[in-house]
Design a protein around this motif. Sequence first.
Motif, PDB file in Angstrom:
ATOM      1  N   HIS A   8       0.848  -1.188   0.000  1.00  0.00           N
ATOM      2  CA  HIS A   8       0.000   0.000   0.000  1.00  0.00           C
ATOM      3  C   HIS A   8       0.890   1.247   0.000  1.00  0.00           C
ATOM      4  CE1 HIS A   8      -3.304  -2.624   0.898  1.00  0.00           C
ATOM      5  NE2 HIS A   8      -2.920  -2.875   2.129  1.00  0.00           N
ATOM      6  N   VAL A   9       0.328   2.346  -0.497  1.00  0.00           N
ATOM      7  CA  VAL A   9       1.078   3.600  -0.538  1.00  0.00           C
ATOM      8  C   VAL A   9       0.256   4.705   0.113  1.00  0.00           C
ATOM      9  CG1 VAL A   9       1.937   5.410  -2.087  1.00  0.00           C
ATOM     10  CG2 VAL A   9       2.448   3.032  -2.578  1.00  0.00           C
ATOM     11  N   GLY A  10       0.913   5.514   0.915  1.00  0.00           N
ATOM     12  CA  GLY A  10       0.265   6.683   1.499  1.00  0.00           C
ATOM     13  C   GLY A  10       0.933   7.945   0.973  1.00  0.00           C
ATOM     14  N   VAL A  11       0.148   8.844   0.401  1.00  0.00           N
ATOM     15  CA  VAL A  11       0.722  10.076  -0.153  1.00  0.00           C
ATOM     16  C   VAL A  11       0.693  11.179   0.905  1.00  0.00           C
ATOM     17  CG1 VAL A  11       0.067   9.479  -2.506  1.00  0.00           C
ATOM     18  CG2 VAL A  11      -1.478  10.868  -1.120  1.00  0.00           C
ATOM     19  N   SER A  12       1.245  12.322   0.531  1.00  0.00           N
ATOM     20  CA  SER A  12       1.258  13.450   1.460  1.00  0.00           C
ATOM     21  C   SER A  12       0.861  14.702   0.689  1.00  0.00           C
ATOM     22  CB  SER A  12       2.655  13.570   2.077  1.00  0.00           C
ATOM     23  OG  SER A  12       2.669  14.640   2.978  1.00  0.00           O
ATOM     24  N   GLY A  13       1.621  15.777   0.783  1.00  0.00           N
ATOM     25  CA  GLY A  13       1.438  16.912  -0.104  1.00  0.00           C
ATOM     26  C   GLY A  13       0.623  18.094   0.359  1.00  0.00           C
ATOM     27  N   PRO A  14       0.547  18.410   1.664  1.00  0.00           N
ATOM     28  CA  PRO A  14      -0.174  19.625   2.076  1.00  0.00           C
ATOM     29  C   PRO A  14       0.413  20.888   1.448  1.00  0.00           C
ATOM     30  CG  PRO A  14       0.297  18.270   3.993  1.00  0.00           C
ATOM     31  CD  PRO A  14       1.040  17.658   2.834  1.00  0.00           C
ATOM     32  N   GLY A  15       1.760  20.907   1.289  1.00  0.00           N
ATOM     33  CA  GLY A  15       2.401  22.096   0.723  1.00  0.00           C
ATOM     34  C   GLY A  15       1.949  22.374  -0.699  1.00  0.00           C
ATOM     35  N   VAL A  16       1.709  21.302  -1.465  1.00  0.00           N
ATOM     36  CA  VAL A  16       1.266  21.465  -2.850  1.00  0.00           C
ATOM     37  C   VAL A  16      -0.126  22.104  -2.886  1.00  0.00           C
ATOM     38  CG1 VAL A  16       0.718  20.240  -4.980  1.00  0.00           C
ATOM     39  CG2 VAL A  16       2.653  19.483  -3.563  1.00  0.00           C
ATOM     40  N   VAL A  17      -1.010  21.637  -2.026  1.00  0.00           N
ATOM     41  CA  VAL A  17      -2.373  22.183  -1.978  1.00  0.00           C
ATOM     42  C   VAL A  17      -2.348  23.636  -1.509  1.00  0.00           C
ATOM     43  CG1 VAL A  17      -4.658  21.953  -0.934  1.00  0.00           C
ATOM     44  CG2 VAL A  17      -3.369  19.901  -1.564  1.00  0.00           C
ATOM     45  N   LYS A  18      -1.529  23.898  -0.498  1.00  0.00           N
ATOM     46  CA  LYS A  18      -1.421  25.275   0.019  1.00  0.00           C
ATOM     47  C   LYS A  18      -0.947  26.225  -1.078  1.00  0.00           C
ATOM     48  CE  LYS A  18      -0.306  28.579   3.222  1.00  0.00           C
ATOM     49  NZ  LYS A  18       0.512  29.510   2.470  1.00  0.00           N
ATOM     50  N   ARG A  19       0.107  25.826  -1.800  1.00  0.00           N
ATOM     51  CA  ARG A  19       0.653  26.682  -2.848  1.00  0.00           C
ATOM     52  C   ARG A  19      -0.373  26.911  -3.961  1.00  0.00           C
ATOM     53  NH1 ARG A  19       5.918  28.090  -4.388  1.00  0.00           N
ATOM     54  NH2 ARG A  19       6.425  27.655  -2.212  1.00  0.00           N
ATOM     55  N   ALA A  20      -1.151  25.861  -4.279  1.00  0.00           N
ATOM     56  CA  ALA A  20      -2.181  26.007  -5.319  1.00  0.00           C
ATOM     57  C   ALA A  20      -3.245  27.020  -4.884  1.00  0.00           C
ATOM     58  CB  ALA A  20      -2.817  24.651  -5.606  1.00  0.00           C
ATOM     59  N   GLY A  53       7.367  -7.974  -6.629  1.00  0.00           N
ATOM     60  CA  GLY A  53       6.638  -9.165  -7.045  1.00  0.00           C
ATOM     61  C   GLY A  53       5.442  -9.479  -6.175  1.00  0.00           C
ATOM     62  N   VAL A  54       4.810  -8.426  -5.644  1.00  0.00           N
ATOM     63  CA  VAL A  54       3.612  -8.624  -4.808  1.00  0.00           C
ATOM     64  C   VAL A  54       2.508  -7.695  -5.316  1.00  0.00           C
ATOM     65  CG1 VAL A  54       5.002  -9.220  -2.798  1.00  0.00           C
ATOM     66  CG2 VAL A  54       4.257  -6.865  -3.109  1.00  0.00           C
ATOM     67  N   PRO A  55       1.231  -8.034  -5.054  1.00  0.00           N
ATOM     68  CA  PRO A  55       0.139  -7.201  -5.552  1.00  0.00           C
ATOM     69  C   PRO A  55       0.179  -5.789  -4.979  1.00  0.00           C
ATOM     70  CG  PRO A  55      -0.663  -9.320  -4.737  1.00  0.00           C
ATOM     71  CD  PRO A  55       0.761  -9.210  -4.310  1.00  0.00           C
ATOM     72  N   PHE A  56      -0.289  -4.841  -5.794  1.00  0.00           N
ATOM     73  CA  PHE A  56      -0.444  -3.452  -5.351  1.00  0.00           C
ATOM     74  C   PHE A  56      -1.829  -3.326  -4.733  1.00  0.00           C
ATOM     75  CE2 PHE A  56      -0.735   1.197  -7.052  1.00  0.00           C
ATOM     76  CZ  PHE A  56      -0.635   1.679  -5.755  1.00  0.00           C
ATOM     77  N   GLY A  57      -1.872  -2.861  -3.510  1.00  0.00           N
ATOM     78  CA  GLY A  57      -3.159  -2.737  -2.809  1.00  0.00           C
ATOM     79  C   GLY A  57      -3.848  -1.424  -3.122  1.00  0.00           C
ATOM     80  N   ILE A  58      -3.654  -0.429  -2.267  1.00  0.00           N
ATOM     81  CA  ILE A  58      -4.378   0.832  -2.413  1.00  0.00           C
ATOM     82  C   ILE A  58      -3.445   2.030  -2.272  1.00  0.00           C
ATOM     83  CG2 ILE A  58      -6.581  -0.075  -1.596  1.00  0.00           C
ATOM     84  CD1 ILE A  58      -4.598   2.083   0.794  1.00  0.00           C
ATOM     85  N   VAL A  59      -3.952   3.162  -2.754  1.00  0.00           N
ATOM     86  CA  VAL A  59      -3.331   4.440  -2.419  1.00  0.00           C
ATOM     87  C   VAL A  59      -4.225   5.105  -1.388  1.00  0.00           C
ATOM     88  CG1 VAL A  59      -2.632   6.720  -3.234  1.00  0.00           C
ATOM     89  CG2 VAL A  59      -2.294   4.727  -4.698  1.00  0.00           C
ATOM     90  N   ASP A  60      -3.643   5.464  -0.261  1.00  0.00           N
ATOM     91  CA  ASP A  60      -4.374   6.227   0.752  1.00  0.00           C
ATOM     92  C   ASP A  60      -4.217   7.701   0.422  1.00  0.00           C
ATOM     93  OD1 ASP A  60      -4.893   7.772   3.146  1.00  0.00           O
ATOM     94  OD2 ASP A  60      -4.955   5.871   4.233  1.00  0.00           O
ATOM     95  N   LEU A  61      -5.347   8.372   0.193  1.00  0.00           N
ATOM     96  CA  LEU A  61      -5.326   9.750  -0.291  1.00  0.00           C
ATOM     97  C   LEU A  61      -5.087  10.790   0.795  1.00  0.00           C
ATOM     98  CD1 LEU A  61      -8.414   9.579  -2.686  1.00  0.00           C
ATOM     99  CD2 LEU A  61      -6.026   9.135  -3.208  1.00  0.00           C
ATOM    100  N   SER A  62      -4.795  10.357   1.995  1.00  0.00           N
ATOM    101  CA  SER A  62      -4.695  11.319   3.098  1.00  0.00           C
ATOM    102  C   SER A  62      -3.599  12.351   2.884  1.00  0.00           C
ATOM    103  CB  SER A  62      -4.428  10.584   4.408  1.00  0.00           C
ATOM    104  OG  SER A  62      -5.524   9.765   4.741  1.00  0.00           O
ATOM    105  N   LEU A  63      -3.912  13.605   3.186  1.00  0.00           N
ATOM    106  CA  LEU A  63      -2.892  14.636   3.272  1.00  0.00           C
ATOM    107  C   LEU A  63      -2.256  14.516   4.648  1.00  0.00           C
ATOM    108  CD1 LEU A  63      -4.557  17.848   1.789  1.00  0.00           C
ATOM    109  CD2 LEU A  63      -2.999  16.274   0.668  1.00  0.00           C
ATOM    110  N   ALA A  64      -0.973  14.193   4.668  1.00  0.00           N
ATOM    111  CA  ALA A  64      -0.295  13.968   5.949  1.00  0.00           C
ATOM    112  C   ALA A  64       0.722  15.066   6.187  1.00  0.00           C
ATOM    113  CB  ALA A  64       0.389  12.603   5.938  1.00  0.00           C
ATOM    114  N   PRO A  65       0.575  15.841   7.246  1.00  0.00           N
ATOM    115  CA  PRO A  65       1.500  16.951   7.502  1.00  0.00           C
ATOM    116  C   PRO A  65       2.767  16.490   8.213  1.00  0.00           C
ATOM    117  CG  PRO A  65      -0.151  16.887   9.211  1.00  0.00           C
ATOM    118  CD  PRO A  65      -0.470  15.749   8.269  1.00  0.00           C
ATOM    119  N   THR A  66       3.726  17.398   8.322  1.00  0.00           N
ATOM    120  CA  THR A  66       4.907  17.188   9.165  1.00  0.00           C
ATOM    121  C   THR A  66       5.135  18.469   9.959  1.00  0.00           C
ATOM    122  OG1 THR A  66       6.595  18.123   7.701  1.00  0.00           O
ATOM    123  CG2 THR A  66       5.952  15.834   7.300  1.00  0.00           C
ATOM    124  N   PRO A  67       6.003  18.424  10.968  1.00  0.00           N
ATOM    125  CA  PRO A  67       6.277  19.653  11.735  1.00  0.00           C
ATOM    126  C   PRO A  67       7.057  20.683  10.926  1.00  0.00           C
ATOM    127  CG  PRO A  67       6.876  17.674  12.991  1.00  0.00           C
ATOM    128  CD  PRO A  67       6.639  17.235  11.584  1.00  0.00           C
TER     129      PRO A  67
END
Length: 452
Positions: free
Chosen positions: A215-227, A266-280
């Motif tokens: 599974h993959v979890g994305v981030s990217g609050p800075g991208v949304v803020k800049r937009a 060599g393993v199945p791809f599950g899901i992308v978690d769309l959560s915006l995850a911040p950092t300090p």
Amino acid sequence: MNRKENILETIQMIAEEKLDIRTVTMGISLLDCADSDGEKAREKIYNKITSYAKDLVPVAQEIEDQLGIPIINKRISVTPIALIAGASSDTDYVAFAKTLDAAAKKVGVDFIGGFSALVEKGYTKGDRILIDSIPRALSETSVVCSSVNIGSTKAGINMDAVAQMGKVVKETAELTADTGGLGAAKLVVFANAVDDNPFMAGAFHGVGEADVVVHVGVSGPGVVKRALEKVKGESFDVVAETIKVAAFKITRMGQLVGTMASERLGVPFGIVDLSLAPTPALGDSVAYILQEMGVERVGTHGTTAALAVLNDAVKKGGLMACGHVGGLSGSFIPVSEDIGMIEAVELGAITIDKLEAMTAICSVGLDMVAVPGKTTAATLSAIIADEAAIGIMNHKTTAVRIIPVPGMDVGDTVEFGGLLGRAPLLGVSEFSSEDLISRGGHIPAPLHSFKN
């Protein structure tokens, strides 16, 4: 937009807007590791994890180098250990936690989740032993994370478990007092927990999942803020559309990384978690997005409405960008891990009550909230019960990750470091919930055919 502009935009998103892949998480089923002999079960667990995940970190680093995008965490989630250890005759599961810790360190991941129990309808023998083991397990390991699901929309809320978890959270914090109660930061109490969450501390590998999956979890609050900075003063129609476009771009990156990791491992791809995850870090804050929408400080009136716009638009934009979405998908609003939230607490702009209201919208719940060490177990349980009630009544996941910091009070700040950040302590009500929590029993599942 032509290819050159796409490349330049992506470089800008990574270099200036702190776009990253927050986590690549390998989920591993341990159902075939159950054994009546606890030692044999632990040997099977260690061998399976170190075998399946041996290439996880090298492959993730290879993808980082090839694409030039940071992958912040590499993690493993496993079948809730209460289901596996329950087959043994062991009366204490700390040794299972130490096995997970050793296996995770062997393959070099940042965290391993799944020292977990699912007790929304009731306890099994394994559930009871596991929950009793949590304080020592988290104080005697370093990368193990734990979670307990105490309620669901279909089952209601197990109030006996709620009462117990208040005590477990407090004891875990006390056993790790030398690190500011850090053990409690690795423990989540859920309602409506999901099987495919790639984020810690609540990740576990559900029984309906495949033997192994990525599974993959994305981030990217800075991208949304800049937009949003480019549409200052525009209507919410424009705001929502702008967030959708930004979320689409962020999620495409997650889909690409997940596909590459799946093929190379060599393993199945599950899901992308769309959560915006911040950092300090400055510029990587969900709170700053809400403030860009127009609230002076996160926590003031209008914050919940702004969060609703953000959450909905992120999901709509992300859904178009990938094959399978799952996990928690929305916006995290942890206090210690978001510089905008930290500032809001320091200024008195946000309270625990406003945070609770925001959790009816956000992707999880009260997350990384530090409270005075003198907070009673009953009050912690009551906070857990409130969050669970919001979750089961609204068909959503809610959770509590709260740290009663030993020896600290309102006005103090606890430092955890790294992604866990720092947390100014929030005050809780001084009035008692002891009689409510001591009732125990079960809150029935809600009626949903007669809504208002």
